[in-house]
Design an enzyme around this catalytic site. Structure first.
Site, PDB file in Angstrom:
ATOM      1  N   ASN A   1       0.006 -23.432  30.791  1.00  0.00           N
ATOM      2  CA  ASN A   1      -1.202 -23.977  30.178  1.00  0.00           C
ATOM      3  C   ASN A   1      -2.174 -24.373  31.278  1.00  0.00           C
ATOM      4  OD1 ASN A   1      -2.520 -24.693  27.639  1.00  0.00           O
ATOM      5  ND2 ASN A   1      -2.301 -26.824  28.294  1.00  0.00           N
TER       6      ASN A   1
ATOM      7  N   ASP B   1      -1.059 -20.866  27.036  1.00  0.00           N
ATOM      8  CA  ASP B   1      -1.582 -19.516  27.221  1.00  0.00           C
ATOM      9  C   ASP B   1      -0.471 -18.486  27.279  1.00  0.00           C
ATOM     10  OD1 ASP B   1      -3.484 -21.608  28.571  1.00  0.00           O
ATOM     11  OD2 ASP B   1      -4.706 -19.868  28.029  1.00  0.00           O
TER      12      ASP B   1
ATOM     13  N   ARG C   1      -8.654 -11.144  32.283  1.00  0.00           N
ATOM     14  CA  ARG C   1      -7.992 -12.390  32.683  1.00  0.00           C
ATOM     15  C   ARG C   1      -6.482 -12.169  32.623  1.00  0.00           C
ATOM     16  NH1 ARG C   1     -10.099 -17.789  29.953  1.00  0.00           N
ATOM     17  NH2 ARG C   1      -9.133 -18.659  31.826  1.00  0.00           N
TER      18      ARG C   1
ATOM     19  N   ALA D   1      -6.259 -18.742  24.578  1.00  0.00           N
ATOM     20  CA  ALA D   1      -5.410 -17.549  24.434  1.00  0.00           C
ATOM     21  C   ALA D   1      -5.596 -16.802  23.111  1.00  0.00           C
ATOM     22  CB  ALA D   1      -3.947 -17.954  24.627  1.00  0.00           C
TER      23      ALA D   1
HETATM   24  C1  LIG Z   1      -4.816 -22.350  22.274  1.00  0.00           C
HETATM   25  S1  LIG Z   1      -4.943 -21.616  23.828  1.00  0.00           S
HETATM   26  C2  LIG Z   1      -5.822 -22.860  24.650  1.00  0.00           C
HETATM   27  C3  LIG Z   1      -5.568 -22.859  26.110  1.00  0.00           C
HETATM   28  O1  LIG Z   1      -6.457 -21.962  26.801  1.00  0.00           O
HETATM   29  C4  LIG Z   1      -7.167 -22.708  27.766  1.00  0.00           C
HETATM   30  O2  LIG Z   1      -7.433 -21.991  28.925  1.00  0.00           O
HETATM   31  P1  LIG Z   1      -8.926 -21.349  29.136  1.00  0.00           P
HETATM   32  O3  LIG Z   1      -9.905 -22.353  28.611  1.00  0.00           O
HETATM   33  O4  LIG Z   1      -8.996 -21.125  30.630  1.00  0.00           O
HETATM   34  O5  LIG Z   1      -8.910 -20.062  28.350  1.00  0.00           O
HETATM   35  C5  LIG Z   1      -6.254 -23.869  28.053  1.00  0.00           C
HETATM   36  O6  LIG Z   1      -5.157 -23.483  28.850  1.00  0.00           O
HETATM   37  C6  LIG Z   1      -5.825 -24.224  26.666  1.00  0.00           C
HETATM   38  O7  LIG Z   1      -4.722 -25.056  26.521  1.00  0.00           O
END
Ligand SMILES: CSC[C@H]1O[C@H](OP(=O)(O)O)[C@H](O)[C@@H]1O
Length: 363
Positions: free
Chosen positions: A253, A243, A89, A54
């Site tokens: 999340n 997120d 997204r 995020a």
């Molecule tokens: C510190 S935000 C990290 C958070 O984002 C990840 O999702 P993605 O890899 O799909 O962007 C995941 O939910 C993480 O915890």
């Protein structure tokens, strides 16, 4: 963070008018730097998850606006850039937060001033993210210290984390892993259980890579192992990222977080969330009902990509041809299952009152 002695952020202006990123789709097998030169490059990098997490999505979107305005600083150009990036997204609220901040900064300016101001504002967002996460690290490290005091001298604190909420998910330091890095630097004996995190394996490919490079003891586990470890007293606390967290403390999340929170609740294991304030959606109260959950390409589930014994990167299919696939990328953990939110202003209860105490300006 340092990779082989060299300090890196996940995103940075390269001084030649482009923006450099670490291509996270190539990790852990290849460390590749990609240069973004246009709005389209930035939008693709977010959508295809060359950059993800995020806070990093927010910073990448901000730099994407700056790249766009180098080409077209008109009102139409600003509107088009924000719309294109917002569409990449749907779940991480940092994307909307960053774009709204860029628009507030740029819309009142004459076109001639917008490009330079956009680059400055994107850099400010990135720098602020680093400081926010550093602070989350210090506040969260105190929790790991407390856990250490309840263990035999020298026995490591076992932290379980899900997906990747380390420095690769932010501009630097990370959110869930910032307390781990801070406690590790302070000399607290610790070990991290790393959920592989199907289907994209951000844990196995990104969190493990980060922790290995930083020298933090860790063990990669299948997603479904965590409950068993908790039942057998092998997890002292869970720390995950988010997120989007609602004004009432519901935590969105990576898919599977909710199930880990249920297991933690059932076994009396503290469950914490690293929460930078730009990830708080103050407009939402009911996360399960109102947070949009991204559904991604089913091939992320039906296929696996890895390195062969002779070093080739290959993709293989793991489901029968024709079997339908559902690929929900996130879930929502109700606030009642969250022990505490680790923000840059301190740790609070996962509740409206808890967040309001730390962010009174949000009323
Ligand atoms: C510190 S935000 C990290 C958070 O984002 C990840 O999702 P993605 O890899 O799909 O962007 C995941 O939910 C993480 O915890």
């Amino acid at each position: 963070m340092r990779i082989d002695g060299t300090a890196y952020r996940t995103i940075w202006p390269d001084g030649r008018g482009s923006v450099a990123i670490i291509d996270q789709t190539r990790l852990p097998h290849d460390f590749a730097i990609v240069r973004l030169t246009s709005l389209e490059d930035a939008a693709h990098a977010i959508r295809a998850m060359l950059v993800r997490g995020a806070p990093l999505i927010g910073a990448a979107a901000a730099y994407g606006v700056a790249l766009a305005l180098r080409a077209d600083a008109s009102d139409r150009g600003l509107d088009h850039a924000c719309a294109a990036l917002l569409a990449t997204r749907p779940t991480a609220v940092n994307l909307r937060w960053a774009l709204e901040r860029m628009r507030r900064r740029l819309a009142p300016l004459p076109e001639s001033q917008r490009s330079e101001a956009a680059e400055a504002e994107a850099a400010a967002i990135a720098d602020e993210d680093v400081e926010i996460n550093r602070s989350i690290g210090l506040h969260g490290a105190a929790l790991i210290h407390s856990a250490a005091e309840r263990k035999a001298p020298g026995e490591p604190v076992n932290v379980l984390t899900h997906c990747n909420a380390g420095w690769l998910a932010t501009v630097d330091w990370g959110t869930a892993l910032a307390p781990v890095y801070a406690a590790f630097e302070q000399g607290v004996p610790l070990h991290v259980w790393v959920d592989e995190t199907r289907p994209r394996n951000q844990g196995a490919s990104l969190t493990a890579w980060e922790l290995k490079h930083h020298g933090v003891p860790h063990t990669v586990i299948a997603d479904n192992v965590g409950g068993h470890l908790m039942q057998h007293g092998k997890v002292d606390l869970c720390i995950v990222g988010t997120d989007r967290t609602t004004a009432t403390g519901d935590v969105c999340n990576k898919i599977g977080t909710y199930l880990k929170a249920l297991a933690a609740h059932d076994n009396g294991v503290p469950f914490y969330v690293g929460l930078p304030s730009p990830t708080i959606d103050w407009t939402i109260a009911d996360g399960v009902r109102d947070i949009p959950i991204e559904e991604r390409d089913g091939r992320e589930v039906s296929e696996l990509t890895g390195r062969t014994a002779d070093g080739r990167i290959e993709t293989v299919r793991v489901t029968p041809d024709g079997s339908p696939v559902a690929n929900y990328a996130f879930d929502v953990t109700p606030a009642r299952l969250v022990t505490g939110l680790i923000t840059e202003r301190g740790v609070c209860a996962a509740s409206r009152d808890g967040l309001r105490d730390l962010f009174p300006e949000r009323g």
